[in-house]
Design a protein around this motif. Structure first.
Motif, PDB file in Angstrom:
ATOM      1  N   VAL A 242      -6.200   2.277  -9.084  1.00  0.00           N
ATOM      2  CA  VAL A 242      -6.173   0.819  -8.915  1.00  0.00           C
ATOM      3  C   VAL A 242      -7.581   0.332  -8.585  1.00  0.00           C
ATOM      4  CG1 VAL A 242      -5.150  -1.143  -7.709  1.00  0.00           C
ATOM      5  CG2 VAL A 242      -3.803   0.940  -8.050  1.00  0.00           C
TER       6      VAL A 242
ATOM      7  N   THR B 270     -10.301   2.716  -4.120  1.00  0.00           N
ATOM      8  CA  THR B 270      -8.942   2.882  -4.640  1.00  0.00           C
ATOM      9  C   THR B 270      -8.928   3.177  -6.138  1.00  0.00           C
ATOM     10  OG1 THR B 270      -8.780   0.470  -4.886  1.00  0.00           O
ATOM     11  CG2 THR B 270      -7.854   1.450  -2.880  1.00  0.00           C
TER      12      THR B 270
ATOM     13  N   VAL C 293      -6.486  -4.991  -5.843  1.00  0.00           N
ATOM     14  CA  VAL C 293      -5.507  -4.607  -4.823  1.00  0.00           C
ATOM     15  C   VAL C 293      -4.883  -5.817  -4.130  1.00  0.00           C
ATOM     16  CG1 VAL C 293      -5.147  -3.362  -2.657  1.00  0.00           C
ATOM     17  CG2 VAL C 293      -6.565  -2.351  -4.459  1.00  0.00           C
ATOM     18  N   GLU C 294      -5.699  -6.753  -3.651  1.00  0.00           N
ATOM     19  CA  GLU C 294      -5.148  -7.873  -2.881  1.00  0.00           C
ATOM     20  C   GLU C 294      -4.274  -8.781  -3.748  1.00  0.00           C
ATOM     21  OE1 GLU C 294      -5.952  -9.062   0.744  1.00  0.00           O
ATOM     22  OE2 GLU C 294      -5.694  -6.902   0.592  1.00  0.00           O
TER      23      GLU C 294
ATOM     24  N   CYS D   4     -10.903  -0.825  -0.617  1.00  0.00           N
ATOM     25  CA  CYS D   4     -10.752  -1.905  -1.584  1.00  0.00           C
ATOM     26  C   CYS D   4     -11.416  -3.151  -1.013  1.00  0.00           C
ATOM     27  CB  CYS D   4      -9.272  -2.154  -1.901  1.00  0.00           C
ATOM     28  SG  CYS D   4      -8.249  -2.532  -0.452  1.00  0.00           S
TER      29      CYS D   4
ATOM     30  N   VAL E  58      -5.869   3.344   3.809  1.00  0.00           N
ATOM     31  CA  VAL E  58      -6.391   2.350   2.879  1.00  0.00           C
ATOM     32  C   VAL E  58      -7.139   1.324   3.703  1.00  0.00           C
ATOM     33  CG1 VAL E  58      -5.850   0.631   1.114  1.00  0.00           C
ATOM     34  CG2 VAL E  58      -4.467   2.720   1.302  1.00  0.00           C
TER      35      VAL E  58
ATOM     36  N   HIS F  21       0.834  -1.207   0.000  1.00  0.00           N
ATOM     37  CA  HIS F  21       0.000   0.000   0.000  1.00  0.00           C
ATOM     38  C   HIS F  21       0.869   1.257   0.000  1.00  0.00           C
ATOM     39  CE1 HIS F  21      -3.695  -2.182   1.935  1.00  0.00           C
ATOM     40  NE2 HIS F  21      -3.575  -2.426   0.647  1.00  0.00           N
TER      41      HIS F  21
ATOM     42  N   ASN G   9      -9.291  -2.142   3.621  1.00  0.00           N
ATOM     43  CA  ASN G   9      -9.719  -3.333   2.902  1.00  0.00           C
ATOM     44  C   ASN G   9     -10.957  -3.906   3.587  1.00  0.00           C
ATOM     45  OD1 ASN G   9      -9.621  -5.621   1.108  1.00  0.00           O
ATOM     46  ND2 ASN G   9      -8.873  -6.789   2.854  1.00  0.00           N
TER      47      ASN G   9
END
Length: 383
Positions: free
Chosen positions: A340, A335, A345-346, A305, A155, A142, A157
Motif C-alpha cells: 500500500v 507501507t 493509506v489515510e 505512511c 504502523v 490498519h 502515520n
C-alpha cells in the motif's frame, strides 16, 4: 482525506469485496490554493466572524473534494452511479475531546449535490459523544490490511501529527466479510490493538521550512540534513506533559502550533535554522520511538505512511531513535513494503470507514479511542 498539514486533498477510488484485500482503482491529489490554506490556518484560532468564515471555507473545501472525486472517476473510468459512497474526513480546525467536541469543517451536502453520490462525513463526533477521543480512527483499518499472523507490527502515520497503531499477531483471518469485521471487536487474536497520537510531525517541520526556506515543507529533508540536533533544545521540546500522558490520547494544532514552538525556542535564538529543523525531526522521532518502546514490546517492524514517509531524513531519525531506545534493530520502512503506497493509506482508511457506516458496522475500537463501546461512525448525505 485532507489532514493537519493542510496542503490539499488525497483521494482513492477503491473497491471492497468480501474475502479480498481492498483494490485501489485510481488515486488523485488536489492541492489547496493559498487563499484557502490561509483561511484554514486562520480558523485554527478564535477570531472575528468565525461562523461565516468557516461556512465559506467549508464550501471551498467541498469544491476541492468534488474536483478530486471527478478526477478519480475519470481515472478509474467509473460512472457516479456505480459508486456506493464518498467517505470524506473534512478539515480539522479544533480538536478538544476533553471538552466533548471535535470540529472537522466540511459541506457534505454540497459535495453530494456536486457529485451525485452519497457522502459519508463527520466520522469523529459519535466516538467523542460516547466519551472517546474521536481519534485515531484508522487502527481498525490498519488491522485489516497490515496485520500479520506471527509478529507484532507498528504502523506509524507521520502526517501533521504522528500516531501509531500497534498490531499484535493476528492468528485469525483478517477479511471476515464485506464490512471488514475483525475476529474480535477490540482485539487481534486475543490481544488488544492499540493506537494513539504521539506528538508533532510535519506540523512543526513545515512551519519552520516555510519561515526559513520559503517552502511549504522541507523537501527530501534537505534542511534537516544540513543541520545538527541540539540536545538542549531537544530536551526543552520534550518537556511537554502530552508526551508522558497515557493512552488513549490525541492532539493537534490546538497544542502543537507556531506559538508553542516559539515559546520553546526562547533562549535558542542563536541556533542556525538547519539545526532547529534537525532537532524538530529528532523530536518527532524520539516521541514516536518512546511510545513504541512503551507500548509495542516485541515489535518486529515499523511501517510508515503519511507525508513524512517521503522525508528520508525523518525516517533515518526514527531508525536512530529506535536504536537508542529499548527497541533496537527494528527496521523502518514505508507501507509500500506491504503493498500500500504511503499516500494511499489515510484516504483508503476513510473509504473503509464509509463502507462500515453504509453496512451499519462499528468503525471505532473502544480500546483505542476510550469510547464507551463500539459505534457506527459517520453521517450519510444522500445523493
Amino acid at each position: 482525506m485532507s489532514g493537519t498539514s493542510m496542503d490539499g486533498v488525497d483521494g482513492v477510488a477503491v473497491q471492497f469485496r468480501a474475502g479480498q484485500a481492498p483494490r485501489v482503482l485510481a488515486d488523485a491529489f488536489v492541492g489547496f490554493a493559498d487563499g484557502l490554506r490561509e483561511a484554514l490556518f486562520a480558523l485554527q484560532q478564535p477570531g472575528e466572524n468565525e461562523i461565516e468564515r468557516e461556512a465559506l471555507a467549508a464550501s471551498a473545501l467541498a469544491a476541492r473534494y468534488a474536483v478530486c472525486c471527478h478526477e478519480l472517476l475519470r481515472s478509474a473510468n467509473v460512472a457516479p452511479a456505480r459508486v456506493r459512497a464518498i467517505g470524506v474526513h473534512g478539515q480539522t480546525v479544533r480538536h478538544r475531546p476533553e471538552k466533548g467536541y471535535t470540529r472537522q469543517i466540511n459541506n457534505p451536502a454540497l459535495l453530494a449535490e456536486m457529485t451525485h453520490i452519497d457522502v459519508v462525513a463527520d466520522f469523529r463526533s459519535r466516538d467523542v459523544a460516547a466519551g472517546g477521543q474521536g481519534a485515531p480512527l484508522v487502527p481498525a483499518f490498519h488491522a485489516q490490511v497490515f496485520g500479520a499472523d506471527d509478529e507484532t507490527r507498528v504502523v506509524c502515520n507521520l502526517g501533521g501529527i504522528s500516531n501509531i497503531t500497534v498490531l499484535p499477531p493476528a492468528r485469525a483471518p483478517r477479511h471476515q466479510d464485506n464490512a471488514g469485521r475483525p475476529a474480535e471487536a477490540d482485539g487481534f487474536g486475543g490481544e488488544a490493538i492499540r493506537g494513539f497520537d504521539c506528538g508533532p510531525a510535519n506540523v512543526l517541520l513545515d512551519e519552520w521550512a516555510q519561515r526559513h526556506v520559503g517552502m511549504p515543507y522541507d523537501e527530501g529533508g534537505r534542511l534537516a540534513a544540513s543541520g545538527a540536533v541540539d540536545p538542549s533544545l531537544l530536551n526543552v521540546l520534550l518537556d511537554e506533559p502530552f508526551f508522558e500522558q497515557a493512552p488513549p490520547k490525541s492532539t493537534g494544532r490546538d497544542l502543537f502550533n507556531a506559538r508553542w514552538l516559539d515559546a520553546k525556542l526562547a533562549g535558542f535564538e542563536a541556533l542556525a535554522p538547519a539545526d532547529v529543523q534537525a532537532t524538530l525531526a529528532a523530536l518527532t522521532a524520539v516521541s514516536v520511538a518512546r511510545e513504541i518502546e512503551r507500548h509495542a514490546p516485541g515489535c518486529r517492524a515499523v511501517y510508515v505512511c503519511g507525508g513524512g514517509a517521503r522525508n528520508p531524513e525523518l525516517l533515518k531519525a526514527l531508525e536512530r531513535a529506535l536504536d537508542m531506545s529499548g527497541v533496537r534493530g527494528v527496521p523502518v520502512m514505508t507501507t509500500e513494503a506491504l503493498g500500500v503506497p504511503p499516500h494511499h493509506v489515510e484516504s483508503l482508511a476513510f473509504a473503509w470507514l464509509a463502507m462500515r457506516c453504509i453496512e451499519r458496522a462499528a468503525g471505532n475500537l473502544p480500546a483505542v479511542t476510550g469510547a464507551a463501546g463500539e459505534r457506527v461512525l459517520g453521517a450519510i448525505y444522500p445523493r
